[in-house]
Design a protein around this motif. Structure first.
Motif, PDB file in Angstrom:
ATOM      1  N   GLU A 147       0.808  -1.226   0.000  1.00  0.00           N
ATOM      2  CA  GLU A 147       0.000   0.000   0.000  1.00  0.00           C
ATOM      3  C   GLU A 147       0.840   1.276   0.000  1.00  0.00           C
ATOM      4  O   GLU A 147       0.306   2.371  -0.028  1.00  0.00           O
ATOM      5  N   THR A 148       2.154   1.147   0.022  1.00  0.00           N
ATOM      6  CA  THR A 148       3.046   2.308   0.096  1.00  0.00           C
ATOM      7  C   THR A 148       3.281   2.906  -1.289  1.00  0.00           C
ATOM      8  O   THR A 148       3.628   2.197  -2.223  1.00  0.00           O
ATOM      9  N   VAL A 149       3.092   4.212  -1.382  1.00  0.00           N
ATOM     10  CA  VAL A 149       3.368   4.917  -2.627  1.00  0.00           C
ATOM     11  C   VAL A 149       4.867   5.158  -2.750  1.00  0.00           C
ATOM     12  O   VAL A 149       5.476   4.856  -3.770  1.00  0.00           O
ATOM     13  N   LEU A 150       5.486   5.686  -1.698  1.00  0.00           N
ATOM     14  CA  LEU A 150       6.920   5.930  -1.671  1.00  0.00           C
ATOM     15  C   LEU A 150       7.370   5.892  -0.219  1.00  0.00           C
ATOM     16  O   LEU A 150       6.830   6.613   0.613  1.00  0.00           O
ATOM     17  N   LEU A 198       8.367   1.733  -3.965  1.00  0.00           N
ATOM     18  CA  LEU A 198       7.745   2.694  -4.870  1.00  0.00           C
ATOM     19  C   LEU A 198       6.531   2.030  -5.486  1.00  0.00           C
ATOM     20  O   LEU A 198       6.655   0.971  -6.121  1.00  0.00           O
ATOM     21  N   GLU A 199       5.374   2.641  -5.282  1.00  0.00           N
ATOM     22  CA  GLU A 199       4.113   2.089  -5.801  1.00  0.00           C
ATOM     23  C   GLU A 199       3.934   0.622  -5.420  1.00  0.00           C
ATOM     24  O   GLU A 199       3.535  -0.210  -6.231  1.00  0.00           O
ATOM     25  N   GLY A 200       4.263   0.291  -4.144  1.00  0.00           N
ATOM     26  CA  GLY A 200       4.056  -1.057  -3.634  1.00  0.00           C
ATOM     27  C   GLY A 200       5.101  -2.082  -4.040  1.00  0.00           C
ATOM     28  O   GLY A 200       4.974  -3.262  -3.729  1.00  0.00           O
ATOM     29  N   VAL A 201       6.159  -1.646  -4.726  1.00  0.00           N
ATOM     30  CA  VAL A 201       7.182  -2.575  -5.223  1.00  0.00           C
ATOM     31  C   VAL A 201       8.541  -2.179  -4.645  1.00  0.00           C
ATOM     32  O   VAL A 201       8.901  -0.995  -4.633  1.00  0.00           O
TER      33      VAL A 201
END
Length: 180
Positions: free
Chosen positions: A103-106, A129-132
């Protein structure tokens, strides 16, 4: 493979700016650390209390990585940001941490050993970054921040990029650091 990605980030930054990212970032952070700590200790109210609690590990270890991490987290609070939005810490990789990563954008994720002391190395430090996970096994938070390079204060004050276009709070901090 991981080292190759870090090298690519450093090479691209140097190509664009002609500045060595890591050496400039860490030397500027270290040069300004005493002045930043002075600014932090003069900060009152809720922000001052929060910064004091963030800086507590510095009194428990001589680790430069801990000092840098605390200073960077204190900088977040100084700019009215929540350092936990930038750096998320977990004791292990489980369902809740994997869900949070997705769920993290950055952000920066730190996996610490159960019962770890302030000077202990984390199990893993990664940039999400963008969940990756885009960079993994970075070693410490300050190196991850150097790789991420997202905050105005880091770009404009520490790296002296476009330093004439600062927010009011950023300009005040830059002035305070220049007087020290």
């Amino acid at each position: 493979m991981q080292r190759n990605n870090e090298d690519k980030v450093n090479a691209e930054f140097k190509r664009i700016t002609t500045i060595n990212l890591q050496s400039k970032f860490f030397s500027s952070l270290d040069i300004n650390s005493t002045s930043l700590i002075d600014v932090y200790t003069k900060k009152g109210g809720v922000q001052g209390k929060k910064i004091k609690s963030i800086m507590l590990p510095v009194t428990q270890t001589d680790s430069i990585d801990v000092r840098r991490e605390c200073i960077l987290k204190g900088l977040c609070v100084y700019f009215n940001e929540d350092p936990e939005k930038l750096v998320k810490e977990y004791m292990s990789i489980d369902n809740s941490s994997q869900t949070a990563m997705a769920e993290t954008v950055l952000g920066i994720f730190v996996i610490r050993h159960e019962g770890a002391e302030p000077g202990d190395d984390p199990e893993n430090v990664a940039i999400i970054l963008e969940g990756v996970k885009v960079l993994d096994d970075l070693g410490n938070v300050s190196f991850a921040v150097a790789m991420m390079f997202a905050f105005e204060a880091l770009q404009k004050i520490m790296m002296e990029l476009d330093g004439n276009r600062l927010s009011t709070k950023g300009q005040v901090l830059k002035t305070l650091l220049s007087r020290a």
